[in-house]
Design a protein around this motif. Sequence first.
Motif, mmCIF file in Angstrom:
data_model
loop_
_atom_site.group_PDB
_atom_site.id
_atom_site.type_symbol
_atom_site.label_atom_id
_atom_site.label_comp_id
_atom_site.label_asym_id
_atom_site.label_seq_id
_atom_site.Cartn_x
_atom_site.Cartn_y
_atom_site.Cartn_z
ATOM 1 N N ALA A 1 142.105 -48.685 -62.017
ATOM 2 C CA ALA A 1 142.112 -47.418 -61.919
ATOM 3 C C ALA A 1 141.773 -46.835 -63.369
ATOM 4 N N ALA A 2 142.441 -47.302 -64.304
ATOM 5 C CA ALA A 2 141.964 -46.489 -65.726
ATOM 6 C C ALA A 2 140.600 -46.650 -65.835
ATOM 7 N N TRP A 3 140.099 -47.968 -65.629
ATOM 8 C CA TRP A 3 138.592 -48.247 -65.652
ATOM 9 C C TRP A 3 137.674 -47.296 -64.721
ATOM 10 N N ALA A 4 138.155 -47.137 -63.606
ATOM 11 C CA ALA A 4 137.338 -46.493 -62.790
ATOM 12 C C ALA A 4 137.370 -44.913 -63.249
ATOM 13 N N TYR A 5 138.552 -44.400 -63.500
ATOM 14 C CA TYR A 5 138.697 -43.024 -64.090
ATOM 15 C C TYR A 5 137.844 -42.728 -65.335
ATOM 16 N N SER A 6 137.717 -43.857 -66.291
ATOM 17 C CA SER A 6 136.901 -43.691 -67.456
ATOM 18 C C SER A 6 135.635 -43.675 -67.348
ATOM 19 N N LYS B 1 138.831 -34.930 -61.835
ATOM 20 C CA LYS B 1 139.356 -35.888 -62.480
ATOM 21 C C LYS B 1 140.517 -35.403 -63.290
ATOM 22 N N LYS B 2 140.258 -34.418 -64.028
ATOM 23 C CA LYS B 2 141.290 -33.801 -64.937
ATOM 24 C C LYS B 2 142.418 -33.631 -64.182
ATOM 25 N N ASP B 3 142.511 -32.861 -62.949
ATOM 26 C CA ASP B 3 143.596 -32.636 -62.051
ATOM 27 C C ASP B 3 144.239 -33.809 -61.612
ATOM 28 N N GLN B 4 143.429 -34.690 -61.510
ATOM 29 C CA GLN B 4 143.907 -36.068 -60.714
ATOM 30 C C GLN B 4 144.756 -36.638 -61.913
ATOM 31 N N LEU B 5 144.232 -36.687 -63.027
ATOM 32 C CA LEU B 5 145.081 -37.480 -64.077
ATOM 33 C C LEU B 5 146.282 -36.765 -64.509
ATOM 34 N N PHE B 6 146.080 -35.479 -64.462
ATOM 35 C CA PHE B 6 147.324 -34.819 -64.990
ATOM 36 C C PHE B 6 148.470 -34.864 -63.769
ATOM 37 N N PHE C 1 151.980 -44.347 -66.678
ATOM 38 C CA PHE C 1 151.710 -44.679 -67.899
ATOM 39 C C PHE C 1 150.419 -45.539 -68.138
ATOM 40 N N THR C 2 150.411 -46.864 -67.349
ATOM 41 C CA THR C 2 149.524 -47.726 -67.444
ATOM 42 C C THR C 2 148.017 -47.058 -67.552
ATOM 43 N N ILE C 3 147.828 -46.290 -66.508
ATOM 44 C CA ILE C 3 146.551 -45.531 -66.443
ATOM 45 C C ILE C 3 146.054 -44.829 -67.678
ATOM 46 N N TRP C 4 147.174 -44.019 -68.082
ATOM 47 C CA TRP C 4 146.863 -43.015 -69.097
ATOM 48 C C TRP C 4 146.541 -43.738 -70.363
ATOM 49 N N MET C 5 147.380 -44.819 -70.743
ATOM 50 C CA MET C 5 147.566 -45.540 -71.746
ATOM 51 C C MET C 5 146.181 -46.518 -71.886
ATOM 52 N N MET C 6 145.725 -47.079 -70.461
ATOM 53 C CA MET C 6 144.516 -47.962 -70.499
ATOM 54 C C MET C 6 143.215 -47.073 -70.481
ATOM 55 N N LYS C 7 143.424 -45.691 -70.060
ATOM 56 C CA LYS C 7 142.103 -44.964 -69.993
ATOM 57 C C LYS C 7 141.642 -44.743 -71.473
ATOM 58 N N GLY C 8 142.637 -44.648 -72.380
ATOM 59 C CA GLY C 8 142.209 -44.519 -73.852
ATOM 60 C C GLY C 8 141.565 -45.820 -74.476
ATOM 61 N N PHE C 9 142.202 -46.752 -73.752
ATOM 62 C CA PHE C 9 141.404 -48.136 -74.266
ATOM 63 C C PHE C 9 140.035 -48.483 -73.722
ATOM 64 N N VAL D 1 154.926 -44.233 -76.838
ATOM 65 C CA VAL D 1 155.945 -43.557 -76.821
ATOM 66 C C VAL D 1 155.395 -42.128 -75.871
ATOM 67 N N THR D 2 154.337 -41.607 -76.261
ATOM 68 C CA THR D 2 153.942 -40.416 -75.392
ATOM 69 C C THR D 2 153.380 -40.566 -74.200
ATOM 70 N N LEU D 3 153.536 -41.911 -73.352
ATOM 71 C CA LEU D 3 153.060 -42.148 -72.187
ATOM 72 C C LEU D 3 151.575 -42.105 -72.319
ATOM 73 N N GLY D 4 150.833 -42.510 -73.433
ATOM 74 C CA GLY D 4 149.470 -42.618 -73.369
ATOM 75 C C GLY D 4 148.686 -41.182 -73.712
ATOM 76 N N ALA D 5 149.631 -40.251 -73.913
ATOM 77 C CA ALA D 5 148.789 -39.024 -73.933
ATOM 78 C C ALA D 5 148.365 -38.633 -75.236
ATOM 79 N N VAL D 6 149.052 -38.842 -76.383
ATOM 80 C CA VAL D 6 148.530 -38.585 -77.541
ATOM 81 C C VAL D 6 147.793 -39.774 -78.191
ATOM 82 N N ARG D 7 146.564 -39.769 -78.769
ATOM 83 C CA ARG D 7 146.095 -40.550 -79.603
ATOM 84 C C ARG D 7 144.994 -39.906 -79.983
#
Lengths: 303, 315
Positions: A118-123, A130-135, A179-187, A296-302
């Motif tokens: 899912a993170a890959w697809a969103y990225s 997209k933004k609304d879905q992620l939020f 958490f996984t989606i947010w964190m992995m989207k960053g990666f 610790v910020t659930l992937g939100a802050v990077r």
Amino acid sequence: MAVSVNEAVSAGPARDRTPPARRRRGRGRAVVETATLTVLAAVMLFPVLWMIETSIKENRDVYAIPAKFFDFTVTLDHFKDVFVASGGGPTTLSGSFLNSVIVAGVSTVLATVLGVPAAWAYSRFSVKAKKDQLFFILSTRFMPPVVVVIPIFLMYRQVGLFDTKLGLILIYTAFNVPFTIWMMKGFVDEVPAEYEDAAMLDGYTRLQAFWKFTLPLLLPGIAATAVFALIFSWNEFVFAIFLTSSDAVRTAPPAIAGLIGGTTVDWGLVAAASIVFALPVLIFSYLVRKHLVAGVTLGAVRR
Amino acid sequence: MSDPVSLTDHPVQEASSTPPAPGRSRHLSDRWLTVAFISPALLLLLAMSVFPLLWALYLSFTDYSATRGGPATFVWFENFTAILTSAQVHLRAFTTLLYVVGAVTLQTVLGFSIAYLISRRVRGRGVLTTLFLVPMMLSPVVVGLFWRFMLDAQFGVINSMLGSIGLGQVEWLTKQNTALISLIVVDTWQWTPFIMLIALAGLTAVPKYLYEAASIDRASEWFRFRTITLPLVWPLLLIAVLFRAIEAFRLFDLVYILTSGGPGVSTETLSFHVYKVAFLGFNTGTASAYGILMVLIVIVLAQLYMRYLNKLKED
């Protein structure tokens, strides 16, 4: 790149070249600052040290008044009591540790399997709103657990998932997926999409390009994300206590909390069980220290 | 991240000059992939997060009780008016407010100070940071249990230390006015590292040349802090503070373990009160309405959090 503890170590406000007169005052200040930090560190670490001490003290030293800091007899009995019952068999506590391993492990695997694609697809792709879905996805993680557990409790009672490991696994997966989606989207964002485009020019399909070229590059990120998901499920208490009732299903946090239920509390045992419970978490979080801010910020802050 | 795979012999431009026919089919398969990859995760969230909340919303308009069973009758907004006008709930809301404001303020001040001190150090930063982070990674169960032992009035180590410097015994967890303070102290102990970690990330991201320019201008330390450090760290710090506020607002486990809401109701937060209404009183309908109201507050806070997060990302 996520801000890491290691980076935090290397860079920082410059210590400028000050004239000698000011430097002496600066040194006095540095001593004060070091002393303050030392005191604060001691205060922060004291409870942990005290817990370790309690776990290796004999019972009469545990309840000594005034408290004994140094001269006590060392024993490992409390650690034995965590795993071995007085009759000789395994304790219910050790069973709950095993339950914790199963529940946390399986839910982490599931969250990774669902979250990484899912993170890959969103990225990579344009998704409607997209933004609304992620939020929306992240906000499900903010719901107060005590509130969510009321309908979940009724739902589980209805479909027979109450007091089952599967029930816990499902709810833990659901709270680790955001958490996984947010964190992995960053990666995923850090891996250039051009690699996949290039692979597709070579005749691979999009799916193959993801599988063969992007996924291997994501492995370190997946590992870090999975470790955080593991820690979150391992430490979770609210769902664990309300959605289980039998010792056969109960995970470690409610089991350890149950140790203080009676009229007398064996604090040595509580301390030893807490240490056995906390040690894997500390080791794992040391392994992912580079990604701690994002984690610790659930992937939100990077940054 | 690690370095590129060996595909560098394909220039990037080529990717955009693909022939139209395969391009369209690729687009179609991309659409299909997106749906296939995203929908399982979304379906799980719908089933495990959205559906339960909708059910709670339905229950909040009824007088359903989980033990009594039987069909639920609609009472419409009775539950909501009962909660919003209840003096008991107002008291819990006040307790929660005291707790959230007290704990988050303490954590912010302490966490930022520690981060600032660490960021000024030359040596030992890695070790210090790692040591300071330990409490944050522990389970609230472990933290709660341990502090309960340390704060014990009889054989707790805190009272023992107070005694040895000649101060009297304090009944930390069993007196009305100290119990809430104890709760705030324990939460602060656990979560100060969180603020510290994020503040440290912000502090170390401040470009060095700004400080160098300021010191050429012989700007005072306080001036530098006020005009360079604080404005640059503030946005990140605000996010950390909001995050903590949400977490503190929905906190349950620490209260459950440390004080169970007592003595009396002096440490009963909204979360804990919802639990009592739902699982001890079994007024499921009322508890659902209560929960929905809490969710509304969380949604407002989360919106705020995400707005600032967005702003930070755009800068």
